[in-house]
Write a protein that holds these residues in place. Structure first.
Motif, PDB file in Angstrom:
ATOM      1  N   LEU A   1       0.824  -1.206   0.000  1.00 18.68           N
ATOM      2  CA  LEU A   1       0.000   0.000   0.000  1.00 18.68           C
ATOM      3  C   LEU A   1       0.859   1.258   0.000  1.00 18.68           C
ATOM      4  O   LEU A   1       0.591   2.207  -0.752  1.00 18.68           O
ATOM      5  CB  LEU A   1      -0.923  -0.002   1.216  1.00 18.68           C
ATOM      6  N   GLN A   2       1.890   1.278   0.845  1.00 23.17           N
ATOM      7  CA  GLN A   2       2.737   2.457   0.927  1.00 23.17           C
ATOM      8  C   GLN A   2       3.475   2.703  -0.384  1.00 23.17           C
ATOM      9  O   GLN A   2       3.627   3.851  -0.832  1.00 23.17           O
ATOM     10  CB  GLN A   2       3.750   2.302   2.067  1.00 23.17           C
ATOM     11  N   ARG A   3       3.890   1.613  -1.028  1.00 22.70           N
ATOM     12  CA  ARG A   3       4.589   1.745  -2.305  1.00 22.70           C
ATOM     13  C   ARG A   3       3.664   2.325  -3.371  1.00 22.70           C
ATOM     14  O   ARG A   3       4.070   3.159  -4.176  1.00 22.70           O
ATOM     15  CB  ARG A   3       5.126   0.386  -2.734  1.00 22.70           C
TER      16      ARG A   3
ATOM     17  N   GLU B   1      -5.589   2.479   8.471  1.00 19.00           N
ATOM     18  CA  GLU B   1      -4.513   2.944   9.353  1.00 19.00           C
ATOM     19  C   GLU B   1      -3.495   3.793   8.595  1.00 19.00           C
ATOM     20  O   GLU B   1      -2.904   4.724   9.157  1.00 19.00           O
ATOM     21  CB  GLU B   1      -3.789   1.747   9.982  1.00 19.00           C
ATOM     22  N   LEU B   2      -3.287   3.480   7.335  1.00 15.51           N
ATOM     23  CA  LEU B   2      -2.313   4.201   6.518  1.00 15.51           C
ATOM     24  C   LEU B   2      -2.885   5.473   5.886  1.00 15.51           C
ATOM     25  O   LEU B   2      -2.184   6.181   5.160  1.00 15.51           O
ATOM     26  CB  LEU B   2      -1.789   3.286   5.411  1.00 15.51           C
ATOM     27  N   GLY B   3      -4.162   5.736   6.156  1.00 16.19           N
ATOM     28  CA  GLY B   3      -4.768   6.971   5.672  1.00 16.19           C
ATOM     29  C   GLY B   3      -5.496   6.861   4.355  1.00 16.19           C
ATOM     30  O   GLY B   3      -5.942   7.878   3.807  1.00 16.19           O
ATOM     31  N   LEU B   4      -5.624   5.649   3.799  1.00 14.73           N
ATOM     32  CA  LEU B   4      -6.423   5.468   2.591  1.00 14.73           C
ATOM     33  C   LEU B   4      -7.902   5.458   2.968  1.00 14.73           C
ATOM     34  O   LEU B   4      -8.273   5.079   4.093  1.00 14.73           O
ATOM     35  CB  LEU B   4      -6.062   4.167   1.881  1.00 14.73           C
ATOM     36  N   LYS B   5      -8.757   5.839   2.025  1.00 14.72           N
ATOM     37  CA  LYS B   5     -10.191   5.884   2.268  1.00 14.72           C
ATOM     38  C   LYS B   5     -10.902   4.847   1.400  1.00 14.72           C
ATOM     39  O   LYS B   5     -10.714   4.820   0.176  1.00 14.72           O
ATOM     40  CB  LYS B   5     -10.755   7.271   1.956  1.00 14.72           C
ATOM     41  N   LYS B   6     -11.707   4.016   2.029  1.00 13.86           N
ATOM     42  CA  LYS B   6     -12.511   3.061   1.260  1.00 13.86           C
ATOM     43  C   LYS B   6     -13.631   3.811   0.554  1.00 13.86           C
ATOM     44  O   LYS B   6     -14.292   4.669   1.140  1.00 13.86           O
ATOM     45  CB  LYS B   6     -13.108   1.992   2.167  1.00 13.86           C
TER      46      LYS B   6
ATOM     47  N   VAL C   1     -13.952   8.825  -5.223  1.00 13.83           N
ATOM     48  CA  VAL C   1     -12.562   8.764  -5.695  1.00 13.83           C
ATOM     49  C   VAL C   1     -12.087  10.155  -6.095  1.00 13.83           C
ATOM     50  O   VAL C   1     -11.001  10.606  -5.694  1.00 13.83           O
ATOM     51  CB  VAL C   1     -12.407   7.799  -6.895  1.00 13.83           C
ATOM     52  N   ARG C   2     -12.897  10.853  -6.878  1.00 18.13           N
ATOM     53  CA  ARG C   2     -12.509  12.186  -7.348  1.00 18.13           C
ATOM     54  C   ARG C   2     -12.463  13.187  -6.188  1.00 18.13           C
ATOM     55  O   ARG C   2     -11.583  14.062  -6.146  1.00 18.13           O
ATOM     56  CB  ARG C   2     -13.481  12.657  -8.431  1.00 18.13           C
ATOM     57  N   HIS C   3     -13.396  13.074  -5.277  1.00 18.66           N
ATOM     58  CA  HIS C   3     -13.404  13.956  -4.104  1.00 18.66           C
ATOM     59  C   HIS C   3     -12.126  13.771  -3.289  1.00 18.66           C
ATOM     60  O   HIS C   3     -11.479  14.760  -2.891  1.00 18.66           O
ATOM     61  CB  HIS C   3     -14.635  13.647  -3.245  1.00 18.66           C
ATOM     62  N   ASN C   4     -11.748  12.514  -3.045  1.00 22.44           N
ATOM     63  CA  ASN C   4     -10.532  12.233  -2.273  1.00 22.44           C
ATOM     64  C   ASN C   4      -9.283  12.697  -3.019  1.00 22.44           C
ATOM     65  O   ASN C   4      -8.347  13.239  -2.425  1.00 22.44           O
ATOM     66  CB  ASN C   4     -10.428  10.741  -1.972  1.00 22.44           C
TER      67      ASN C   4
ATOM     68  N   TYR D   1      -9.352   3.355  -2.026  1.00 25.14           N
ATOM     69  CA  TYR D   1      -9.282   1.926  -2.326  1.00 25.14           C
ATOM     70  C   TYR D   1     -10.655   1.293  -2.216  1.00 25.14           C
ATOM     71  O   TYR D   1     -11.571   1.839  -1.587  1.00 25.14           O
ATOM     72  CB  TYR D   1      -8.310   1.216  -1.369  1.00 25.14           C
ATOM     73  N   SER D   2     -10.807   0.158  -2.848  1.00 27.20           N
ATOM     74  CA  SER D   2     -11.926  -0.750  -2.589  1.00 27.20           C
ATOM     75  C   SER D   2     -11.339  -2.152  -2.612  1.00 27.20           C
ATOM     76  O   SER D   2     -10.134  -2.338  -2.786  1.00 27.20           O
ATOM     77  CB  SER D   2     -13.046  -0.583  -3.619  1.00 27.20           C
ATOM     78  N   LEU D   3     -12.190  -3.144  -2.424  1.00 30.76           N
ATOM     79  CA  LEU D   3     -11.747  -4.541  -2.369  1.00 30.76           C
ATOM     80  C   LEU D   3     -12.237  -5.285  -3.601  1.00 30.76           C
ATOM     81  O   LEU D   3     -13.222  -4.914  -4.224  1.00 30.76           O
ATOM     82  CB  LEU D   3     -12.270  -5.227  -1.103  1.00 30.76           C
TER      83      LEU D   3
END
Length: 413
Positions: A117-119, A156-161, A168-171, A179-181
C-alpha cells in the motif's frame, strides 16, 4: 524380494504422480514435455519445475530462486526520465486495478500489505483495488475476517474506502488515496448468492467467477474450454444488481465472452493480456477482448512477465506492446493498467506453489518471471507517448480515466 518390493513402491508412486498431472504431457528423462515446454522433476533451477511430491524445503528453495528475478529493473537514467514524465501528469488520476493484499490469505502478513500500500501511495496511485480472496483453500480465515482486517490496515495508513467514483474524485482533489476490495474468485457465492450483496456492502466492488480452475459458476483459464454456467448467470445478475463489477481475468476466454453478453453493465478484465501476442490460457483471445470492449468495459494489461511473453520480460516496452494490441482491437479508451505485483512473492510461492491445480507448471505457471512495478506504470505511459504517439488525453485515459468510466457505470448508477 526386499529390493523388488521397494522398486514396485517407487514405480507405483511415480505412476500415481504422473497420472495426477491432469494436463497433456509426454514423459522423458528427468521430467516431461508439456504445452508450455519441458517440466523438470529434478532441477529446481529449471525454467519449469514440478513441485508434486517435493518437500517443503525443496519448494522453499525454488521460491528463493524465483524471487531473485522478480523485480523488473530500470537504470537510473530511465528512472529519471520516468519521473520527469510523471511530473508532467502530476494531477492525473492513476489507477492500479489489482494489488494483491489480503490479511487472511496464505503467504500474506501485515508487513507485506503495508509495504504494498505504501509503495502504491508513494508512486502516486489515486485508487487501487485490493485483492482479498482467490479460492477456498488459499484462505486461512473467513472472507469477512479478511475483508475487515485488510481494510483496517489500509485505513490505518490513511487510505479511504470508496463505493463510488464520485468519492474517488473527491478524495483525489484533497490528496487522499482511495481503495476498494476485489475477489479473484467467487466460490463463496456458489452456496449462497446473497453474499454478493453482503460483500458489496463491505466494500467488495469487483468480483471474478474463478481463479484459474473451473467452478460451478464458470470456466477458468487453466482448461480454457468452458463458459458461464446457469448458476454463473445468476451471479452476474446479483453483481449487476448490487453494484459489483464482473471481472473476467483468470477466467476462460469463453467465460469472458459470455459474461460480456449476459451482463447489463460494462465488465472488466482487471489484469489480462492478449493471447494474440502470447498464446497461453491465462490471456484473452481477440474475441474475448472484443466482447469486453463491446460491453463498454476495459481490458487492463498486467505486469506479470510470464503473461507478457515467453521470456518473462516485464519491461515497460513489453507491457506497452499488449496495451497497443488491445487498443488496436477495442480502442485506446478501453485500456488500463495493473501490476498484480506480489510484495510477498517468495512467501506466496512457498505457501502456494505446491497447489498445482491452480498453478500447473505444464501451463507455464511457477516459472521464472519478472513483474512490472507500480512506479513503472509511469514508464509505460511514457513509452505510449514517446514510442507510439499517444496524446496526453489518451495517456490520462490509460492511467486511470478509462477504468473510472467502467467503475462509474457499475457503482454510481
Amino acid at each position: 524380494m526386499k529390493h523388488t518390493l521397494i522398486a514396485s513402491i517407487l514405480l507405483s508412486s511415480t505412476s500415481v504422480l504422473a497420472h495426477d498431472i491432469g494436463h497433456e504431457h509426454e514423459h522423458v528423462e528427468g521430467g516431461w514435455n508439456a504445452k508450455a515446454g519441458f517440466v523438470s522433476d529434478v532441477d529446481i533451477q529449471s525454467k519449469l519445475w514440478s513441485p508434486r511430491g517435493k518437500s517443503q524445503q525443496e519448494i522453499l528453495e525454488r521460491a528463493k530462486y524465483l524471487n531473485l528475478m522478480y523485480n523488473s529493473p530500470r537504470t537510473p537514467e530511465q528512472e529519471a526520465k520516468d519521473n520527469a514524465f510523471r511530473s508532467r501528469f502530476s494531477d492525473a488520476i492513476y489507477v492500479n486495478t489489482i494489488l494483491p493484499a489480503a490479511l487472511g490469505v496464505k503467504g500474506f502478513s501485515k508487513h507485506h500489505i503495508v509495504e504494498g500500500l505504501q509503495r502504491n501511495v508513494n508512486a502516486g496511485v489515486t485508487f487501487t483495488s485490493l485483492s482479498t480472496y482467490n479460492y477456498p483453500s488459499s484462505q486461512m480465515t473467513t472472507e469477512t475476517d479478511t475483508f475487515n482486517k485488510t481494510s483496517a490496515v489500509a485505513n490505518e495508513l490513511g487510505l479511504k474506502k470508496v463505493y463510488t467514483v464520485k468519492e474517488v474524485r473527491h478524495n483525489h482533489a484533497k490528496g487522499i488515496p482511495s481503495y476498494s476490495l476485489n475477489t479473484q474468485g467467487a466460490d463463496f457465492a456458489i452456496a449462497d448468492m446473497s453474499l454478493v450483496g453482503k460483500y458489496s456492502e463491505m466494500g467488495v466492488k469487483q468480483m471474478n467467477f474463478v481463479y484459474n480452475s473451473d467452478n460451478a459458476l464458470a470456466g477458468g483459464g487453466s482448461n480454457n474450454d468452458k463458459g458461464v454456467t446457469e448458476l454463473g448467470k445468476e451471479f452476474i445478475k446479483e453483481a449487476n444488481k448490487n453494484g459489483v463489477i464482473v471481472d473476467v481475468s483468470h477466467s476462460s476466454s469463453q467465460t469472458a465472452i459470455d459474461a460480456a453478453n449476459y451482463s447489463t453493465k460494462p465488465v472488466i478484465a482487471s489484469h489480462s493480456n492478449a493471447y494474440g501476442l502470447h498464446p497461453i490460457g491465462r490471456n484473452l483471445t481477440d474475441e474475448a477482448i472484443l466482447a469486453v470492449g463491446k460491453s463498454g468495459g476495459a481490458v487492463c494489461t498486467t505486469g506479470v512477465g510470464m503473461f507478457l511473453n515467453a521470456e518473462g520480460d516485464a519491461s515497460p516496452e513489453a507491457f506497452a506492446k499488449h496495451v497497443v494490441y488491445t487498443a488496436d482491437l477495442i480502442g485506446k479508451d478501453k485500456t488500463c493498467f495493473s501490476t498484480d505485483f506480489l510484495h510477498n512473492y517468495q512467501d506466496f510461492l512457498a505457501a502456494l506453489l505446491s497447489d498445482t491445480d491452480q498453478y500447473p507448471p505444464e501451463l507455464g505457471m511457477g516459472g521464472p518471471t519478472a513483474n512490472i512495478t507500480v512506479e513503472q506504470g509511469w514508464a509505460v505511459a511514457r513509452v505510449l507517448s514517446e514510442d507510439y504517439g499517444w496524446t496526453d488525453q489518451e495517456v490520462r485515459g490509460f492511467l486511470g480515466e478509462n477504468v473510472l468510466r467502467v467503475y462509474e457505470a457499475n457503482w454510481d448508477n
